[in-house]
Design a protein around this motif. Structure first.
Motif: not given
Length: 335
Positions: A273-280, A289-293, A322-327
């Motif tokens: 992995e090269q980037n920090q990602e957002i989790w919930k 759950r990972q939200l961004t990729h 959205s809170p689930d990573g969509s939209n």
């Protein structure tokens, strides 16, 4: 010596308010520090945005959810020599990109909006600054020169919690008039705050990431998502970096959902992995759950909990999801 190339003409800049008194008072030393920071921030920026670097960060919503406040770092394009017309500073803007207002010019970060909608707090020049929106006035709260992060208003807007990354300081609290500045979690030989904090609505607990001594891991220390009373007691661990495969020093930015049922944070996984990602995760630390990729930092919930604004690793600007990573939707972009 050879002739120096001519500087490119400066593009027209939008109208902006006069420089606040705090910039003038800081004098030449502040000017040199800003130049140095600006050079460090922009020196590696080419014509196309580099992944992992953010020009807009530390965003937060207004209490009504219609506006955002954020920190912007001016973009410099090495190939063309051009500079964007949006100077570095703290800004307020409508979500649709209109009504852009410069609050304070200069390098700053970690903006928070009071729940009554009347104030902003942010970090600039290693100090905390309070902006009174109605009066368009800026007040310096601290003057000790120590690096500060993650300033957050208490639920009743009477205090501000923030983090100093030094042993003996850790998580601190100050009144909004600048009095009673003191450390809550200074840390010791077995524990120390790593980032945060975020207040629970009750005002008697903090959410944060802490360092814990652990002889079973490399380096002897491990980070964990946790919370504790604002008195410094009743510490509870929720989720540790080692069990998730995160780098211990890249586990940051915990923030509570408005209903206090979930927590956002960002982290860097070990390996390729090269980037920090957002989790919930749930409030008890379960069901991560990972939200961004494509890279993401500094997530913040909307007041109704229906949106998350964050610094987007794919654009260098701000985006919504959205809170689930969509939209997914871009707000600002520097691609």
């Amino acid at each position: 010596r050879p002739d120096r190339p001519k500087r490119p003409e400066k593009p027209d800049r939008p109208n902006r308010p006069e420089r606040p008194d705090w910039e003038i008072k800081m004098g030449k030393m502040t000017y040199k520090m800003i130049l140095l920071l600006f050079y460090c921030v922009t020196a590696n920026c080419g014509h196309k945005f580099e992944r992992g670097y953010y020009h807009d960060d530390g965003a937060c919503f207004s209490p009504d959810g219609n506006y955002i406040a954020f920190a912007h770092a001016q973009v410099y394009y090495q190939e063309s020599g051009a500079v964007d017309t949006l100077v570095s500073g703290i800004y307020i803007m409508k979500l649709d990109g209109t009504e852009l207002k410069l609050v304070c010019e200069g390098i700053g970060n970690n903006v928070d909006w009071s729940s009554d909608g009347k104030m902003l707090v942010f970090n600039a020049q290693n100090e905390l600054w309070l902006y009174i929106i109605e009066k368009d006035s800026l007040i310096q709260l601290t003057n000790d020169g120590e690096i500060k992060h993650s300033a957050r208003f208490s639920p009743n807007n009477k205090k501000i919690a923030y983090y100093i990354p030094f042993v003996g300081k850790g998580i601190c609290v100050i009144n909004i008039d600048g009095t009673n500045n003191h450390s809550i979690f200074p840390g010791d030989e077995n524990f120390g705050p790593a980032c945060g904090p975020d207040w629970f609505k009750s005002g008697d607990k903090f959410l944060f990431v802490g360092w814990f001594r652990d002889p079973t891991v490399d380096g002897g220390w491990c980070t964990a998502l946790c919370y504790a009373d604002t008195t410094g007691e009743n510490l509870v661990k929720l989720l540790d970096a080692e069990s998730m495969g995160f780098h211990n020093d890249q586990f940051r930015g915990p923030t509570l959902s408005p209903d206090e049922k979930e927590i956002l944070f960002y982290a860097l996984k070990k390996g390729k992995e090269q980037n920090q990602e957002i989790w919930k995760v749930n409030i008890d630390g379960t069901n991560p759950r990972q939200l961004t990729h494509r890279g993401g930092e500094d997530p913040c919930w909307s007041p109704d909990g229906k949106w998350i604004i964050f610094s987007d690793g794919s654009t260098g600007g701000l985006s919504l999801m959205s809170p689930d990573g969509s939209n997914y939707r871009k707000i600002t972009s520097y691609e």
